[in-house]
Scaffold this active site. Structure first.
Site, PDB file in Angstrom:
ATOM      1  N   GLU A 248     -18.716  18.251   1.212  1.00 32.92           N
ATOM      2  CA  GLU A 248     -17.958  18.936   0.164  1.00 32.92           C
ATOM      3  C   GLU A 248     -18.502  18.608  -1.220  1.00 32.92           C
ATOM      4  OE1 GLU A 248     -13.875  19.135   2.861  1.00 32.92           O
ATOM      5  OE2 GLU A 248     -14.175  17.472   1.473  1.00 32.92           O
TER       6      GLU A 248
ATOM      7  N   GLY B 108       0.813  -1.205   0.000  1.00 38.38           N
ATOM      8  CA  GLY B 108       0.000   0.000   0.000  1.00 38.38           C
ATOM      9  C   GLY B 108       0.849   1.258   0.000  1.00 38.38           C
TER      10      GLY B 108
ATOM     11  N   VAL C 231      -2.004  -8.054  -4.121  1.00 37.18           N
ATOM     12  CA  VAL C 231      -1.769  -9.064  -3.094  1.00 37.18           C
ATOM     13  C   VAL C 231      -3.002  -9.957  -2.982  1.00 37.18           C
ATOM     14  CG1 VAL C 231      -1.381  -9.440  -0.630  1.00 37.18           C
ATOM     15  CG2 VAL C 231      -0.163  -7.612  -1.823  1.00 37.18           C
TER      16      VAL C 231
ATOM     17  N   ALA D  91      -5.692  11.597   6.935  1.00 40.14           N
ATOM     18  CA  ALA D  91      -4.351  11.569   6.364  1.00 40.14           C
ATOM     19  C   ALA D  91      -3.272  11.874   7.402  1.00 40.14           C
ATOM     20  CB  ALA D  91      -4.265  12.535   5.179  1.00 40.14           C
TER      21      ALA D  91
ATOM     22  N   GLY E  80      -0.405   4.465   0.124  1.00 39.61           N
ATOM     23  CA  GLY E  80      -1.183   5.619   0.550  1.00 39.61           C
ATOM     24  C   GLY E  80      -0.356   6.461   1.503  1.00 39.61           C
ATOM     25  N   PHE E  81      -1.026   7.284   2.306  1.00 43.35           N
ATOM     26  CA  PHE E  81      -0.298   8.174   3.209  1.00 43.35           C
ATOM     27  C   PHE E  81       0.557   7.405   4.212  1.00 43.35           C
ATOM     28  CE2 PHE E  81      -3.723  11.114   1.900  1.00 43.35           C
ATOM     29  CZ  PHE E  81      -2.942  12.176   1.497  1.00 43.35           C
TER      30      PHE E  81
ATOM     31  N   ASP F 281      -5.680   3.332   7.651  1.00 45.95           N
ATOM     32  CA  ASP F 281      -7.092   2.953   7.776  1.00 45.95           C
ATOM     33  C   ASP F 281      -7.291   1.467   7.990  1.00 45.95           C
ATOM     34  OD1 ASP F 281      -7.801   5.566   7.423  1.00 45.95           O
ATOM     35  OD2 ASP F 281      -8.371   5.366   5.323  1.00 45.95           O
TER      36      ASP F 281
END
Length: 437
Positions: free
Chosen positions: A186, A26, A94, A331, A28-29, A315
Site C-alpha cells: 500500500e 495498551g 509500564v 485488527a 489498541g484494538f 499482537d
C-alpha cells in the site's frame, strides 16, 4: 491504603463489596475491545497507555502518504470512555510487572495493584538484529512514524527541486520500501501515485514522473498471505504504477545514503521499513516463555501459564488456531481476543464456567494498490480490481470509531478520487529519527 482496596460508598454512605481491579496495559484494538465489552458492578478498570490516543493502524499508511490527516485515524482514549465511570485512563509507561505482589510498575508514577491483568501492548517493527537501521528506515506503527515518513517523502521532492547535482537528485527521487506485505504494498502504490499523478504539475525543475519506487521482498512474491494469483495481480498493478518489485532478495545494509539489496547498492534518501514486527517486552516483564517473535505463549483461554489472573491478547500473544497455524496479527483478530477475554472475566465474576478456548473467526484479508486496485480474500470468495477496492473502503469505514471519523475519511477519499489531490500534504514538526529533515 492500596489503591485496589478502596471500597466505594453507596448513595447512603455504606460500603459495597470491594470491586476487583482489572488493569489493561495498551489501548489498541485488543485492549479497547476488552474494556468496551466488559461492564460489571464488581469490577473497576484502569487502562494504561503511553499515548493518549487509540490508533486505527490499518489506515496509518494513508497518513504517511498524505491522503489522511492524523485526526482521522486517532481518537483520545479518555473521550472514548467519558461515560464509563468504572473506567480510569492513565497516560503512563509500564516499566515492569511484579506477579507476586500483583503490581504494575510505572515510570515516574506510583505502581498499580491489580486483581486481574490484561497485556495488550502490541508490537513494534523488527530490524532482525539491525536496530541501527531504524534511523534511516523508519517503520510504521505510530502517528510519529507516519508523520516522519510523510515529512521525508515530501521533503525529498522539495530537496530534489533545489538540487543541481543529477546524482543527488536521482537519489532524492528514489524511494525504497522494504517488505511486501499489505503495508509495504500500500505504501509503494500510493508513493508511486503521488509521483506519477498528483505532483507532476506542481514542480518546475524536476519531473516527478522520473521518481523511482522500489519494493523489496525477501520472499518469492508480494503479499505472501494471499493466494498466488492475487499476488500476481497485485505485482502487475504495482508495475503499471511504475513500482519496481524485487522479490527473492533481502536487504543487507541500510543507511541514509541508500540500501544494499543483495550485491546491488541503491542510492536512496528515503527508505521505509515494512518487513517485520517483534512483540512488546511483555514476556520479559512476566518472565514467561515466548516464541521467536517475542510473543507470549498463552493458554487456550489466553491466560498466561501459571498465572490464571493474567491475560495476554493481540499482537503480544502467540495464539494457535485449531489447524495449528498462528492467529494473524490483524485488527479483527485482536478485537476478537479482547471480546473473548471479556467473556472469560465476566463468567468468573459471576461464578459461572468461562469459555474454555479462544476460537478465531477469519474475517478475510484485504489489501489495496493505490486508488483503483485491491484484492480481497474471504476464503471461498476472492475479489480483485475496483470491486475489491470499494469493498476495502467500505470495510475500513465501517470499523472506524465514531460517525465523524467515518464521514471525514469518506470525504477525504472522495476528494482524492475526484480531484486527484491529497488533502494532507503538509511538512510539519521535526523528524523524530533525525535532525536532518
Amino acid at each position: 491504603m492500596d489503591d485496589a482496596q478502596t471500597a466505594p460508598a453507596t448513595a447512603h454512605g455504606t460500603s459495597q463489596q470491594t470491586p476487583k481491579h482489572l488493569v489493561i496495559v495498551g489501548a489498541g484494538f485488543a485492549g479497547l475491545s476488552l474494556a468496551k465489552a466488559l461492564k460489571d458492578p464488581n469490577l473497576r478498570i484502569t487502562i494504561v497507555d503511553q499515548r493518549n490516543h487509540h490508533l486505527f493502524q490499518p489506515l496509518l499508511y494513508q497518513v504517511a502518504t498524505t491522503i489522511l490527516p492524523t485526526s482521522d485515524v486517532a481518537w483520545p482514549i479518555r473521550h472514548l470512555f467519558k461515560n464509563r465511570r468504572d473506567v480510569t485512563t492513565l497516560l503512563a509507561q509500564v516499566t515492569g510487572i511484579d506477579t507476586v505482589a500483583r503490581r504494575v510498575d510505572l515510570k515516574n508514577a506510583a505502581p498499580l495493584h491489580y486483581d486481574l491483568l490484561a497485556l495488550a501492548t502490541g508490537a513494534r517493527h523488527s530490524y532482525f538484529g539491525h536496530d541501527e537501521w531504524e534511523a534511516a528506515a523508519p517503520g510504521l506503527k505510530s502517528l510519529e512514524d507516519a508523520t516522519t515518513i510523510r515529512r521525508r517523502v515530501l521533503s525529498a521532492f522539495e530537496q530534489a527541486e533545489l538540487s543541481t547535482d543529477p546524482a543527488e537528485r536521482a537519489a532524492l527521487l528514489t524511494f525504497v520500501v522494504v517488505g511486501a506485505g499489505p503495508t509495504g504494498v500500500e505504501l509503494a502504490g500510493i508513493i508511486a501515485e503521488l509521483a506519477q499523478e498528483i505532483l507532476p504539475k506542481e514542480f518546475r525543475h524536476i519531473d516527478t514522473h522520473q521518481a523511482r519506487v522500489i519494493l523489496v521482498e525477501a520472499g518469492p512474491r508480494v503479499l505472501p498471505a494471499f493466494p498466488p494469483d492475487m499476488s500476481d495481480y497485485v505485482q502487475t498493478a504495482l508495475t503499471k504504477l511504475g513500482v519496481t518489485v524485487m522479490t527473492g532478495t533481502s536487504v543487507s545494509d541500510v543507511s541514509d545514503q541508500g540500501v544494499a539489496v543483495g550485491t546491488e547498492q541503491i542510492p536512496a534518501r528515503t527508505t521505509i521499513w515494512a518487513a517485520g514486527v517483534t512483540a512488546s517486552p511483555a514476556a520479559q516483564w512476566l518472565h514467561v516463555p515466548a516464541d521467536r517473535a517475542g510473543r507470549v505463549l498463552v493458554n487456550p483461554d489466553l491466560s498466561v501459564p501459571g498465572h490464571p489472573d493474567i491475560y495476554v491478547i493481540g499482537d503480544t500473544a502467540s495464539v494457535k488456531q485449531a489447524n495449528g497455524q498462528q492467529v494473524p496479527g490483524l485488527a479483527p483478530a485482536a478485537k476478537q481476543q479482547g471480546a473473548f477475554v471479556a467473556k472469560v472475566i465476566k463468567a468468573r465474576l459471576d461464578g459461572k464456567t468461562p469459555p474454555p478456548a479462544f476460537l478465531y473467526r477469519h474475517a478475510g484479508n484485504l489489501a489495496t494498490v493505490g486508488k483503483r486496485a485491491a484484492v480481497a480474500d474471504f476464503g471461498r470468495v476472492k475479489l480483485k480490481g475496483p470491486l475489491a477496492w470499494w469493498l476495502w473502503g467500505i470495510a475500513h469505514i465501517y470499523f472506524l470509531i465514531g460517525t465523524r471519523s467515518r464521514l471525514a475519511v469518506a470525504l477525504s477519499w472522495l476528494w482524492s478520487y475526484v480531484t486527484g489531490r491529497n488533502s494532507a500534504r503538509l511538512i510539519t514538526q521535526r523528524d523524530v529519527y533525525s535532525n536532518k529533515r
